[in-house]
Design a protein around this motif. Sequence first.
Motif, PDB file in Angstrom:
ATOM      1  N   UNK A 180       0.825  -1.212   0.000  1.00 39.23           N
ATOM      2  CA  UNK A 180       0.000   0.000   0.000  1.00 39.23           C
ATOM      3  C   UNK A 180       0.862   1.267   0.000  1.00 39.23           C
ATOM      4  N   UNK A 181       1.880   1.287   0.874  1.00 40.69           N
ATOM      5  CA  UNK A 181       2.814   2.429   0.937  1.00 40.69           C
ATOM      6  C   UNK A 181       2.058   3.761   0.929  1.00 40.69           C
ATOM      7  N   UNK A 182       1.004   3.850   1.724  1.00 40.04           N
ATOM      8  CA  UNK A 182       0.092   4.993   1.614  1.00 40.04           C
ATOM      9  C   UNK A 182       0.434   6.155   2.532  1.00 40.04           C
ATOM     10  N   UNK A 183       1.312   5.946   3.520  1.00 45.25           N
ATOM     11  CA  UNK A 183       1.622   7.011   4.464  1.00 45.25           C
ATOM     12  C   UNK A 183       2.978   7.640   4.159  1.00 45.25           C
ATOM     13  N   UNK A 184       3.047   8.943   4.358  1.00 51.59           N
ATOM     14  CA  UNK A 184       4.317   9.659   4.211  1.00 51.59           C
ATOM     15  C   UNK A 184       5.015   9.844   5.546  1.00 51.59           C
ATOM     16  N   UNK A 185       4.249  10.041   6.616  1.00 52.73           N
ATOM     17  CA  UNK A 185       4.844  10.313   7.925  1.00 52.73           C
ATOM     18  C   UNK A 185       4.102   9.568   9.027  1.00 52.73           C
ATOM     19  N   UNK A 186       4.829   9.215  10.081  1.00 58.38           N
ATOM     20  CA  UNK A 186       4.259   8.772  11.345  1.00 58.38           C
ATOM     21  C   UNK A 186       5.170   9.321  12.433  1.00 58.38           C
ATOM     22  N   UNK A 187       4.651  10.183  13.301  1.00 57.48           N
ATOM     23  CA  UNK A 187       5.494  10.853  14.292  1.00 57.48           C
ATOM     24  C   UNK A 187       5.048  10.498  15.708  1.00 57.48           C
ATOM     25  N   UNK A 188       3.877  10.921  16.064  1.00 54.42           N
ATOM     26  CA  UNK A 188       3.354  10.666  17.398  1.00 54.42           C
ATOM     27  C   UNK A 188       1.845  10.851  17.358  1.00 54.42           C
ATOM     28  N   UNK A 189       1.189  10.535  18.458  1.00 53.00           N
ATOM     29  CA  UNK A 189      -0.271  10.605  18.472  1.00 53.00           C
ATOM     30  C   UNK A 189      -0.747  12.048  18.307  1.00 53.00           C
ATOM     31  N   UNK A 190      -1.609  12.251  17.324  1.00 54.02           N
ATOM     32  CA  UNK A 190      -2.144  13.570  17.021  1.00 54.02           C
ATOM     33  C   UNK A 190      -1.464  14.264  15.866  1.00 54.02           C
ATOM     34  N   UNK A 191      -0.229  13.849  15.557  1.00 51.98           N
ATOM     35  CA  UNK A 191       0.534  14.520  14.494  1.00 51.98           C
ATOM     36  C   UNK A 191      -0.039  14.248  13.117  1.00 51.98           C
ATOM     37  N   UNK A 192      -0.897  13.245  13.000  1.00 55.24           N
ATOM     38  CA  UNK A 192      -1.536  12.993  11.716  1.00 55.24           C
ATOM     39  C   UNK A 192      -2.279  14.210  11.199  1.00 55.24           C
ATOM     40  N   UNK A 193      -2.840  14.996  12.116  1.00 55.87           N
ATOM     41  CA  UNK A 193      -3.516  16.232  11.724  1.00 55.87           C
ATOM     42  C   UNK A 193      -2.567  17.428  11.773  1.00 55.87           C
ATOM     43  N   UNK A 194      -1.918  17.638  12.913  1.00 52.18           N
ATOM     44  CA  UNK A 194      -1.157  18.875  13.112  1.00 52.18           C
ATOM     45  C   UNK A 194       0.100  18.946  12.247  1.00 52.18           C
ATOM     46  N   UNK A 195       0.809  17.840  12.061  1.00 52.51           N
ATOM     47  CA  UNK A 195       1.969  17.869  11.164  1.00 52.51           C
ATOM     48  C   UNK A 195       1.514  18.108   9.730  1.00 52.51           C
ATOM     49  N   UNK A 196       0.326  17.602   9.399  1.00 53.94           N
ATOM     50  CA  UNK A 196      -0.217  17.814   8.061  1.00 53.94           C
ATOM     51  C   UNK A 196      -0.457  19.280   7.756  1.00 53.94           C
ATOM     52  N   UNK A 197      -0.875  20.044   8.776  1.00 51.50           N
ATOM     53  CA  UNK A 197      -1.083  21.476   8.579  1.00 51.50           C
ATOM     54  C   UNK A 197       0.231  22.150   8.209  1.00 51.50           C
ATOM     55  N   UNK A 198       1.288  21.800   8.937  1.00 51.90           N
ATOM     56  CA  UNK A 198       2.592  22.389   8.644  1.00 51.90           C
ATOM     57  C   UNK A 198       3.074  22.071   7.251  1.00 51.90           C
ATOM     58  N   UNK A 254       0.206  20.359  -4.010  1.00 55.08           N
ATOM     59  CA  UNK A 254       0.070  19.067  -3.326  1.00 55.08           C
ATOM     60  C   UNK A 254      -1.064  19.154  -2.323  1.00 55.08           C
ATOM     61  N   UNK A 255      -1.884  18.139  -2.306  1.00 53.97           N
ATOM     62  CA  UNK A 255      -2.964  18.068  -1.331  1.00 53.97           C
ATOM     63  C   UNK A 255      -2.503  17.200  -0.160  1.00 53.97           C
ATOM     64  N   UNK A 256      -2.841  17.598   1.050  1.00 55.95           N
ATOM     65  CA  UNK A 256      -2.448  16.842   2.235  1.00 55.95           C
ATOM     66  C   UNK A 256      -3.676  16.204   2.865  1.00 55.95           C
ATOM     67  N   UNK A 257      -3.564  14.911   3.152  1.00 55.88           N
ATOM     68  CA  UNK A 257      -4.605  14.173   3.860  1.00 55.88           C
ATOM     69  C   UNK A 257      -4.025  13.739   5.201  1.00 55.88           C
ATOM     70  N   UNK A 258      -4.693  14.096   6.289  1.00 53.46           N
ATOM     71  CA  UNK A 258      -4.253  13.707   7.633  1.00 53.46           C
ATOM     72  C   UNK A 258      -5.072  12.536   8.142  1.00 53.46           C
ATOM     73  N   UNK A 259      -4.395  11.535   8.706  1.00 53.55           N
ATOM     74  CA  UNK A 259      -5.068  10.297   9.091  1.00 53.55           C
ATOM     75  C   UNK A 259      -4.811   9.974  10.560  1.00 53.55           C
ATOM     76  N   UNK A 260      -5.875   9.661  11.287  1.00 54.05           N
ATOM     77  CA  UNK A 260      -5.748   9.062  12.615  1.00 54.05           C
ATOM     78  C   UNK A 260      -7.013   8.273  12.933  1.00 54.05           C
ATOM     79  N   UNK A 261      -6.970   7.507  14.016  1.00 50.33           N
ATOM     80  CA  UNK A 261      -8.104   6.646  14.361  1.00 50.33           C
ATOM     81  C   UNK A 261      -9.036   7.280  15.367  1.00 50.33           C
ATOM     82  N   UNK A 262     -10.079   6.564  15.725  1.00 44.56           N
ATOM     83  CA  UNK A 262     -11.082   7.118  16.633  1.00 44.56           C
ATOM     84  C   UNK A 262     -10.507   7.392  18.017  1.00 44.56           C
ATOM     85  N   UNK A 263      -9.768   6.436  18.581  1.00 42.11           N
ATOM     86  CA  UNK A 263      -9.184   6.656  19.905  1.00 42.11           C
ATOM     87  C   UNK A 263      -8.160   7.781  19.872  1.00 42.11           C
ATOM     88  N   UNK A 264      -7.360   7.828  18.809  1.00 46.64           N
ATOM     89  CA  UNK A 264      -6.360   8.887  18.688  1.00 46.64           C
ATOM     90  C   UNK A 264      -7.022  10.245  18.486  1.00 46.64           C
TER      91      UNK A 264
END
Length: 582
Positions: A375-393, A405-415
């Motif tokens: 799949x190789x679908x993710x560009x970054x994994x940093x820490x919990x919550x960074x899926x959204x906030x790092x995406x903004x940066x 470039x369009x940015x998509x931020x990904x995290x789960x329900x618990x995160x």
Amino acid sequence: MKKLMTGNEAVARGAYEGGATFGSAYPGTPSTEIFENLPQYKEDIYSEWAPNEKVALEAAYGAAIAGERSLCAMKHVGLNVAADPMFTAAYLGVNGGFVIITADDPDLHSSQNEQDNRYYAKFAKLAMVEPSDSQDCIDFMKEAYEISEKFDIPVLFRMTTRVCHSKSVVETGERVQVAHKEYVKNPDKFAATPARAKAHHKRLENRLKQMEAYACASPLNKVEMGDGKVGVISAGVAYQYAREVFGDNASYLKLGITNPLPMELIASFASQVEKLYVVEELEPFMEEQIKAAGIACEGKSIIPRMYELNPGIVREGLTGQKAETKKVDCTPVPRPPVLCPGCPHRGFFYEVSRLKDVVVTGDIGCYTLGSAEPLCALDTTICMGAGFSAGVGMAKAFARRGENKKVIGVLGDSTFFHSGITGALEIMYNNGNMIPCVLDNSITAMTGHQDNPGTGHTLMGEKAKYISIEKILEAVGFEKILIVDPNDLEKMKGALKEAMESPVPAAIITRRPCLLIKGIPHEKGLCQVNNEKCVGCKACIGVGCPAVMIKEGKAHIDPTLCVGCTVCQQVCKFGAIEKVGE
């Protein structure tokens, strides 16, 4: 009564026997099972899953201020999240005893780093104890509450993966009935203003000096004298490894209290041996302090600074004897973790991986596996919550450079509940040109199916208010919220396209329960390959399902792994995959 317990089970038992009445935690391997074992003592201990580690520490500390013996627990990186209140709690002190459990993960078995949280004790000026086996976990928890109340200080209870998950025989005892401490309003003690903090800091330094004197005589620190030639200072599971290497042929100073270090005791022990070794996992936490005190010793020059220790590594470092090995003719096939067959995240990542000029910022959880091949679908994994906030940066950086470039931020329900809500605020408040996606599988899955604010149940099995992810996103300001079943690839593809083209702020929620949740009905039937129609194009392999493989040039689906999610069927352009047994 003697029982066989893991370290995590024993910590829960120690909290019970030690008179604890309140516990709060966020699940994280290797600490999770501590709180999974607390509900069996629910007549005496209230326990909960908090939205994140900071909240857990604050809630438990609040109970301690109110006069109860309390505990919170988290994995090592979780303590980073909880550090803010922890540092101040050290200054303010306690009322009832307060224990903070950190479960470190040497060798990164399930973590993004292997930080050594012993330095937090020194940095935050906390008392710290380290158990080496399950019996220690019970005994040290009980003593930790005594230390906390005696010295008016929070206690950092430092464990590691091997202690958390290894089993050993323990002797359990009865619960100590501790009367709660009366709460008396005292803002001079518990309201942290700069002027008050100056006085608190001075008192804290005095308490640590008193604690060092106490540590020198504490039964948690044990001297085991041998012939006097070789001496070993150690703590935690590293003590067990050193014991296995030298047996009774060496002298040992087994430290249970490791902050502050009992320097007088250490100096006395060092004077009785010819050669002194410090055996500890990860950083030279003890070695540096011992050398700074002018005591000659050897440690990280021969013991590795990285990864988990074991008796073989310690033996080679201390004696030069290498473990016997045997070469085999075959090379084992690497087996990195992958998304489970039927995982609801697979359809989302498959469609995202087909998009062009898109950057996907990921997060911590099952969906981290979306970064793996094919799949190789993710560009970054940093820490919990960074899926959204790092995406903004990243989105801001691309926009400033004029890159489309369009940015998509990904995290789960618990995160999302843990630290994604503030990230969603960041997107909206600062006009982040990105699409937040919450992959809602109705559980905290990666750590073993713990409840969260979106599941409708608490740790103690009580019904709870279901917190709506879509209502939170709406309240934050997202005007278009697309909820889609990720197993329906056409709808998933359409939702991504609609969100990316939306003229108003848009968010996506993929919603399908994890297949491993008990009691939830799932589709019946399995997928199988019609060999006459299969042309061997391998498109089905691209979904990254462990059940799908190629045999003799044709696709094959292992019926023992398939759950009939039909994602592979939907990508086959030749109709070669059929659903049977519905």
